[in-house]
Each structure stands twice: as structure tokens, then as C-alpha cells.
Design a protein around this motif. Structure first.
Motif, PDB file in Angstrom:
ATOM      1  N   ASP A 141      68.196 -91.671  70.589  1.00  0.00           N
ATOM      2  CA  ASP A 141      69.230 -91.838  69.567  1.00  0.00           C
ATOM      3  C   ASP A 141      68.630 -92.349  68.262  1.00  0.00           C
ATOM      4  OD1 ASP A 141      72.269 -92.081  68.943  1.00  0.00           O
ATOM      5  OD2 ASP A 141      71.458 -94.046  68.386  1.00  0.00           O
ATOM      6  N   LEU A 177      75.474 -98.389  76.009  1.00  0.00           N
ATOM      7  CA  LEU A 177      75.516 -97.645  74.746  1.00  0.00           C
ATOM      8  C   LEU A 177      76.451 -98.328  73.753  1.00  0.00           C
ATOM      9  CD1 LEU A 177      75.598 -93.968  76.087  1.00  0.00           C
ATOM     10  CD2 LEU A 177      73.639 -95.211  75.147  1.00  0.00           C
ATOM     11  N   ILE A 193      75.956 -96.994  69.996  1.00  0.00           N
ATOM     12  CA  ILE A 193      75.579 -95.580  70.084  1.00  0.00           C
ATOM     13  C   ILE A 193      76.787 -94.738  70.494  1.00  0.00           C
ATOM     14  CG2 ILE A 193      74.132 -93.905  71.309  1.00  0.00           C
ATOM     15  CD1 ILE A 193      72.034 -96.152  71.593  1.00  0.00           C
TER      16      ILE A 193
END
Length: 253
Positions: free
Chosen positions: A69, A96, A101
Motif C-alpha cells: 500500500d 488495515l 488503509i
């Protein structure tokens, strides 16, 4: 973007069109190598990095996602069947979230639906069963007491039982203790939609024997319920000529 993609239950062409397109665009694919059909990796571009998560810990999987990412890669986390069923995706999503993210989910065909297709079976026959219970036996992952096999068996509804084909003798006993008759129809579908798929129609009382005789101790979904007999059901009102819908007037009786 990270996308959790359902790989489907086996056959490579049972992935959704959306899932296939996501694979073709991915810079990184993390797949469950012990369960996912590796033919699906054929959709990936040559420059894609593929990681087999069956050989990785959660920390190692997340490290690949987070670093990917940071490089603004398109990442596919490829899970067997549908990610929402026994996919262990929530723990990944929480991490995440902690890193800010973005992610989304693409559904897939779960094993119980692949098994139904293999048997040309409808789980919800009028007057027989209008409910499908998807559950599992306790193994390394516990099952809440309120969700015991016995408690679900009391309903007499259709059941699809995952991750339990190595415990068929205990499963058989608990289904009967919960209320199913030993003569209630059952089925074992091993690796639904794979080239080496096997399927066996039996009864609750012969589940363990059928599994033992055919060497089934993993990779199978167990189906239980009267719908397997495909008899004694009523016709759907949806197509009854005397039943009016918003799209069709009823016939005069």
C-alpha cells in the motif's frame, strides 16, 4: 486499494467477473495456497508478485499488504470460497483500519453453493425447509455453546456443515441427539467443482460409514435435510397462475 476477493469453491471459472478483473490488475496477490485453485493465478499479469499465505503468519501477510500500500500497489487478498465465511478477514481489516488503509470486498461462491450446484439441489423447498443453517463443528476454533450442532438440529432445517468432515462420527451422533432422525437424508460433497470432486448421498445415520468407506476426512461440506430427497414439497406460489403479483394478474378460478 486492497481488495479481499472470493476465489470461489474450486473451479477457476467460478470466480466472479469482478474478481477476475481485479486479479488481472493486481500488482500483488496473496492467496491461500492450501485451498485456492492455483489456476486463478493465470489471470495475473507477468509482473505480479504472488504470495502463498498458507506458509505465512498474520504478521507476515499484513507486512506485505502494508508495504504494498505504501508503494500504491493494487493488492488482492484471495480467499477460498466467499471471504465472509470462515475467511478470518476481520482481523486483517482491523489492522488495515489501524494503518488508515482502504479496502473493499468482492464476494465469491462458497462451498455449500458449489455443492448444491453439483447435486442440482434447492435448499429452500416450500413445506420442507425455508432456512439454511451454515455452521461448523468446534476444532482449533471454538464454537459458541449456543450454536451447538444439537441446538441447530432441533430446527429440522437444511444444514450445511463446514470444516467437520474429519469428525463425522461425532457429527452424526450430535445431529441425532439434536433431533434429526437417523433416516434423514444427508450428503457429503468433497471438493465441490474441482476436477476430483466426489459426492455421496447417504443418511444422517450413515454419515460416518459413508465418509470412512470413501476416505473423506477433509475438504468436504456436509449437507443435512429433507430437501436432499427432492420430494414432498409444494409448488412455488410465484408461478401459480392464480397468484397475483406486481407483474402479472391472476387467472380467474
Amino acid at each position: 486499494m486492497i481488495t479481499f476477493v472470493g476465489a470461489g469453491c474450486g473451479a477457476a471459472d467460478l470466480i466472479t467477473v469482478r474478481g477476475m478483473r481485479l486479479l488481472t490488475r493486481a500488482d500483488t496477490i496473496i492467496y491461500t495456497g492450501s485451498l485456492v485453485n492455483e489456476e486463478l493465478l493465470g489471470y495475473a499479469k507477468d509482473s505480479c508478485f504472488c504470495y502463498d499465505s498458507s506458509k505465512m503468519t498474520l504478521d507476515e501477510v499484513m507486512d506485505v499488504m502494508i508495504k504494498g500500500d505504501e508503494k500504491q500497489e493494487e493488492i488482492v487478498r484471495l480467499h477460498t470460497g466467499d471471504p465472509s465465511l470462515y475467511g478470518a478477514i476481520q482481523e486483517q481489516m482491523h489492522i488495515l483500519d489501524e494503518h488508515g488503509i482502504r479496502y473493499e470486498t468482492c464476494p465469491g461462491v462458497s462451498a455449500c453453493f458449489g455443492a448444491a450446484a453439483s447435486l442440482n439441489l434447492e435448499y429452500t423447498l416450500p413445506d420442507i425447509s425455508q432456512s439454511l443453517i451454515i455452521t461448523r463443528m468446534a476444532g482449533r476454533t471454538a464454537v459458541p455453546e449456543k450454536e451447538s450442532i444439537e441446538s441447530f438440529a432441533k430446527h429440522g432445517a437444511t444444514m450445511a456443515i463446514y470444516l467437520s468432515s474429519g469428525m463425522l462420527e461425532e457429527l452424526q451422533e450430535r445431529l441425532i441427539a439434536g433431533g434429526y432422525s437417523p433416516s434423514t437424508m444427508a450428503a457429503i460433497v468433497y471438493k465441490a467443482s474441482w476436477p476430483d470432486e466426489k459426492k455421496f448421498i447417504c443418511t444422517v445415520g450413515t454419515l460416518a460409514k459413508t465418509g470412512a468407506e470413501n476416505g473423506i476426512n477433509r475438504f468436504a461440506v456436509i449437507l443435512v435435510g429433507d430437501v436432499i430427497g427432492k420430494a414432498g414439497y409444494s409448488l412455488s406460489k410465484l408461478y401459480d397462475p392464480y397468484f397475483e403479483t406486481g407483474y402479472r394478474k391472476s387467472y380467474e378460478k
